[in-house]
Design an enzyme around this catalytic site. Structure first.
Site, mmCIF file in Angstrom:
data_model
loop_
_atom_site.group_PDB
_atom_site.id
_atom_site.type_symbol
_atom_site.label_atom_id
_atom_site.label_comp_id
_atom_site.label_asym_id
_atom_site.label_seq_id
_atom_site.Cartn_x
_atom_site.Cartn_y
_atom_site.Cartn_z
ATOM 1 N N ASP A 83 13.244 3.095 3.272
ATOM 2 C CA ASP A 83 13.514 4.139 4.269
ATOM 3 C C ASP A 83 12.317 5.074 4.413
ATOM 4 O OD1 ASP A 83 16.018 3.058 4.527
ATOM 5 O OD2 ASP A 83 17.052 4.620 3.393
ATOM 6 N N ASP A 115 12.088 2.117 12.079
ATOM 7 C CA ASP A 115 12.701 0.791 12.007
ATOM 8 C C ASP A 115 12.454 0.009 13.295
ATOM 9 O OD1 ASP A 115 14.616 -1.202 10.805
ATOM 10 O OD2 ASP A 115 15.758 -0.662 12.589
ATOM 11 N N GLU A 129 9.607 3.426 6.507
ATOM 12 C CA GLU A 129 9.947 3.459 7.933
ATOM 13 C C GLU A 129 9.653 4.836 8.530
ATOM 14 O OE1 GLU A 129 13.561 0.160 8.151
ATOM 15 O OE2 GLU A 129 14.035 2.267 7.758
ATOM 16 N N GLU A 151 13.170 7.749 10.210
ATOM 17 C CA GLU A 151 13.505 6.420 9.674
ATOM 18 C C GLU A 151 14.078 5.535 10.785
ATOM 19 O OE1 GLU A 151 17.176 4.594 7.167
ATOM 20 O OE2 GLU A 151 16.546 6.628 6.676
#
Length: 238
Positions: A126, A57, A129, A53
């Site tokens: 999340d 990002d 990502e 995650e």
């Protein structure tokens, strides 16, 4: 720890839907493993998707920044930053996750399941990502960017043009009616068109038995938001 045979069969359905087969199945398995599952199972051999995650990002931020920079050459830095913040956020990543129903493949702890964790925007975002980070590590940056452009470019463009990423028109419309007669609004599916993988939905919004407007979108939620936006602007003359 490698995925079990049953787990491989499960995530193979996702691979089929995205049109890509992972060389390293373990990456996809990790991307779809929530920390609550690790905490409850206490299996030290398993890993949650939190590190993926973190990587995802940053990669998504880069992809969006690069595309904005290339395609909007007259925009100043401030405007580019503002647009990027509207795309690289929990709300938009949550919507992106829903396209392939990623949270349905998540390994979850029982506590999170009981609290309807799969439907939380933050969990969906999340997961998206982590999923993108897994694609990046398995197939490379160019493949991930092509995948994102193919599956999300038109959706993001439409959402930005209609303010649907950052204005909740369903809430604004309901609040408008709460000030007058506290009517509970209802949304009904009018019709759906197109092939299974690329449908367009038409939703109507009603106040009691009066139809206020009709909106369309690539899923029912977006169509509801569009219907609410049209109705709200008509009623408020915005």
């Amino acid at each position: 720890m490698n995925p079990t045979k049953e787990r491989l069969e499960e995530i193979s359905k996702l691979e089929e839907s995205i049109g890509y087969s992972f060389k390293n199945k373990n990456l996809l398995d990790i991307a779809l493993t929530h920390s609550s599952y690790i905490n409850e199972s206490k299996d030290k051999k398993r890993t949650s998707n939190e590190r993926l995650e973190f990587l995802g990002d940053s990669i998504l931020d880069l992809v969006v920044s690069e595309e904005l920079y290339k395609n909007h050459k007259t925009y100043p830095e401030g405007k580019l930053t503002k647009i990027r913040s509207r795309i690289v956020c929990t709300s938009s990543f949550s919507k992106a996750s829903e396209k392939f129903n990623l949270s349905s493949y998540l390994l979850f702890g029982k506590g999170e399941i009981s609290h309807n964790g799969r439907e939380k925007k933050s969990v969906k975002a999340d997961t998206f990502e982590a999923f993108c980070a897994a694609i990046y590590l398995d197939a490379g940056y160019d493949f991930l960017k092509d995948f994102l452009m193919k599956n999300y470019y038109e959706t993001v463009k439409n959402l930005l043009e209609n303010d649907l990423l950052f204005i909740d028109y369903k809430t604004k419309l309901q609040e408008y009616f709460n000030k007058t007669n506290r009517t509970i609004l209802k949304y009904k599916l009018l019709k759906e068109e197109g092939p299974e993988h690329n449908k367009t939905f038409y939703m109507e919004v009603f106040a009691k038995n009066k139809k206020l407007s009709t909106g369309k979108g690539k899923n029912k939620k977006d169509a509801e938001q569009m219907a609410a936006k049209i109705a709200y602007k008509k009623l408020t003359n915005e």
